[in-house]
Scaffold this motif. Structure first.
Motif, PDB file in Angstrom:
ATOM      1  N   THR A 103       0.820  -1.215   0.000  1.00  0.00           N
ATOM      2  CA  THR A 103       0.000   0.000   0.000  1.00  0.00           C
ATOM      3  C   THR A 103       0.855   1.267   0.000  1.00  0.00           C
ATOM      4  N   ASP A 104       2.112   1.152  -0.373  1.00  0.00           N
ATOM      5  CA  ASP A 104       3.034   2.284  -0.495  1.00  0.00           C
ATOM      6  C   ASP A 104       3.233   3.008   0.830  1.00  0.00           C
ATOM      7  N   LYS A 105       3.424   2.222   1.876  1.00  0.00           N
ATOM      8  CA  LYS A 105       3.739   2.789   3.190  1.00  0.00           C
ATOM      9  C   LYS A 105       5.125   2.341   3.602  1.00  0.00           C
ATOM     10  N   LEU A 106       5.800   3.223   4.337  1.00  0.00           N
ATOM     11  CA  LEU A 106       7.173   2.966   4.773  1.00  0.00           C
ATOM     12  C   LEU A 106       7.237   3.029   6.287  1.00  0.00           C
ATOM     13  N   ILE A 158       5.720   9.768   4.153  1.00  0.00           N
ATOM     14  CA  ILE A 158       6.385  10.266   2.958  1.00  0.00           C
ATOM     15  C   ILE A 158       5.319  10.596   1.920  1.00  0.00           C
ATOM     16  N   THR A 159       5.289  11.827   1.470  1.00  0.00           N
ATOM     17  CA  THR A 159       4.366  12.245   0.413  1.00  0.00           C
ATOM     18  C   THR A 159       5.111  13.143  -0.562  1.00  0.00           C
ATOM     19  N   PRO A 160       4.944  12.929  -1.831  1.00  0.00           N
ATOM     20  CA  PRO A 160       4.221  11.780  -2.389  1.00  0.00           C
ATOM     21  C   PRO A 160       5.157  10.586  -2.570  1.00  0.00           C
ATOM     22  N   SER A 161       4.601   9.407  -2.716  1.00  0.00           N
ATOM     23  CA  SER A 161       5.387   8.210  -2.998  1.00  0.00           C
ATOM     24  C   SER A 161       5.695   8.145  -4.490  1.00  0.00           C
TER      25      SER A 161
END
Length: 580
Positions: free
Chosen positions: A428-431, A446-449
């Motif tokens: 889900t594009d999370k770190l 973090i934005t944007p991925s």
């Protein structure tokens, strides 16, 4: 008168004959002495060899030869006497070949050397043994180690087959440490998870990057095992988890399978395998991270506390305290046991009121270098996604559960250790990052991925304290109308201070492999892509040097090793890099 004259002439003839015989004898003796003096000078050089070959003299007149010139004189036969080779009467003879000399060997070409070698073979063997012994005397073990430690890995493996001494010298801990700390190492890529004819072959394909040579390593212990993860540290590779079929052993079959929690360690320098402690939970395709830690790490402190609780203070052999041991349980024994009160004082490692720890205690190993291996996520025994994690201490050889992933983080798809932090990236594009020293997760906003195609999972890699990510995204048609978009693989770098992604470079190959493997070592990023096209499996290996300003990719091997593998190897492959 006539009779007296006849008798006088007869006596005179006898005297003359005696005189001629004595003259001939004197001449023969003088000639023999002269020849003996001449031969003694030539034989002094050949006495060192042990055999004198100038035994015969050869002359020829009109193509003839003369052998044994003085044999008649030895027997005192003047009628059959021949001229001596050393006399003045032999001036009419010509030598057959070469410069005229008083004596020529009568042996044919090469016979002399053969005769000498045959008679002096033992002397040559003795001299050779003496030379070998002298060589060993002037080449001590430390010099041998310095020579062997500089060999490439393939030459080092061949050197171990020379003799037992070389094999012993190249496998000692001292030699291994010299090899690790030296500057004579080259990067090697190890490709795991090869599948042939539908079966997990258990073979490891190793690439010497400096020589562009592939080597095959047999690993029977990995036969039938697939979907495991690997992580490299120093000269070893950890193989964690995986699956194996229950119905058809060795085949890649997910219909009925068993998930493993065992861990294997492969040593590339010695080609040896060993087992370590198993994980607490079975996992397939877990996300791994490996890092060096100090004695103040959380897992080290927790292991020491557990060790202290495991050996409590006892009152064996001493006076019992009514508050600590009111019923003297420390002196009780089970029925039938061989322990009694008379044997308390004979225990070698115990004293009154104190327990002495054994040699393998962790308190003695805090000063040595230790590593931790983290396993997060993966699929469980029922093929369900896992959000739990475990950490392994290489010194204590134990696994310990860690804090679960943050809530709503998603399924982990990639992870890497960078600057003491274990970073993981989700579908889900999370770190998120796990602090290894303090032992807790930290969510990173973090934005944007970076934009990506969701069918291709991103891959995190770390080089010299820098965090990178490779992802596949759509590239627009460069502003040209009617040009179709294409998918490209891009390399991104995360600014750890401002938490922003920056595009670094573009991979030269089209992203044909959705499960491409990327590993980093020092300032290099290695990648392997494997896919099937036109009925054949191809593999492409690339490398990127992030220390350069251009950060360009290049191919490192044109020798395809996957042409004999099945297409399922694209899904089961995993890669590790070592400096050997």
């Amino acid at each position: 008168m006539i009779s007296e004259r006849l008798s006088g002439e007869t006596s005179l003839r006898r005297d003359l004959e005696a005189l001629s015989v004595s003259q001939r004898l004197v001449r023969s003796v003088s000639q023999k002495l002269r020849k003996k003096n001449n031969r003694s000078e030539g034989e002094e050089e050949e006495d060192g060899r042990g055999v004198s070959l100038r035994c015969l003299v050869l002359y020829g007149r009109g193509g003839g030869c003369k052998v044994g010139a003085e044999t008649s004189d030895d027997f005192g036969d003047p009628s059959s006497r021949r001229r001596s080779s050393a006399s003045d009467d032999g001036k009419g003879y010509k030598t057959i070949c070469g410069v005229e000399e008083t004596g020529v060997d009568c042996f044919s070409y090469g016979v002399k050397d053969k005769f000498w070698k045959r008679n002096n073979r033992k002397d040559l063997e003795v001299e050779e043994l003496q030379q070998n012994s002298r060589m060993h005397l002037f080449l001590p073990d430390d010099i041998l180690e310095l020579c062997l430690v500089r060999l490439p890995l393939t030459s080092l493996m061949n050197a171990r087959l020379v003799c037992k001494k070389w094999r012993y010298l190249t496998t000692t801990p001292r030699f291994m440490q010299m090899r690790k700390e030296g500057l004579h190492q080259n990067p090697w890529l190890f490709l795991f998870g090869a599948v042939k004819d539908g079966y997990c072959s258990g073979e490891i394909h190793a690439l010497d990057v400096s020589l562009d040579e592939w080597h095959r390593v047999d690993a029977d212990i990995l036969k039938g095992r697939f979907l495991f993860s690997v992580a490299s540290i120093q000269d070893s590779v950890y193989i964690v988890g995986g699956c194996s079929s229950l119905t058809s052993f060795g085949r890649v079959d997910r219909s009925s399978f068993k998930t493993h929690k065992g861990v294997l360690v492969f040593s590339a320098l010695t080609k040896s395998w060993r087992k370590v402690a198993s994980m607490k939970h079975a996992r397939s395709s877990p996300i791994l991270g490996i890092s060096e830690v100090g004695s103040d790490c959380l897992i080290v402190r927790s292991q020491q506390n557990r060790q202290d609780r495991r050996f409590p203070r006892t009152r064996i052999g001493g006076v019992s305290d009514v508050y600590e041991d009111p019923h003297r349980l420390s002196l009780r024994r089970e029925p039938g046991s061989g322990f009694n009160e008379n044997e308390i004082s004979s225990l070698p490692h115990r004293k009154q009121g104190k327990f002495v720890r054994q040699k393998g205690d962790l308190s003695n190993t805090t000063d040595c270098r230790r590593f931790v291996l983290i396993a997060v996520g993966g699929l469980g025994s029922w093929d369900e996604p896992l959000d739990s994690g475990e950490i392994y201490d290489s010194v204590s050889n134990k696994w310990m559960e860690i804090q679960r992933l943050p809530v709503d983080f998603g399924i982990v798809c990639s992870g890497v250790v960078c600057n003491g932090m274990f970073y993981v990236y989700s579908e889900t594009d999370k770190l998120a990052g796990y602090d290894i020293e303090r032992g807790f997760w930290v969510g990173i906003q973090i934005t944007p991925s970076p934009p990506r195609v969701h069918e291709y999972y991103p891959k995190l890699v770390s080089c010299n304290g820098r965090l990178f990510m490779l992802s596949v995204s759509w590239c627009e048609g460069d502003g040209q109308i009617g040009r179709r978009n294409k998918a490209v693989r891009k390399l991104w770098e995360l600014d750890l201070m401002y938490l922003t992604w920056t595009e670094v470079s573009i991979h030269p190959d089209a992203p044909m492999d959705w499960n491409a493997a990327f590993v980093a070592d020092r300032n290099l990023i290695f990648g392997v892509e494997m896919f099937k096209i036109f009925g054949q499996v191809l593999d492409f290996l690339t490398v990127c040097d992030v220390s350069d300003k251009g950060t360009n990719w290049s191919h490192i091997s044109r020798n395809h090793v996957a042409h004999e593998l099945d297409a399922s190897s694209c899904m089961t492959k995993s890669m590790a890099v070592l400096h050997l």
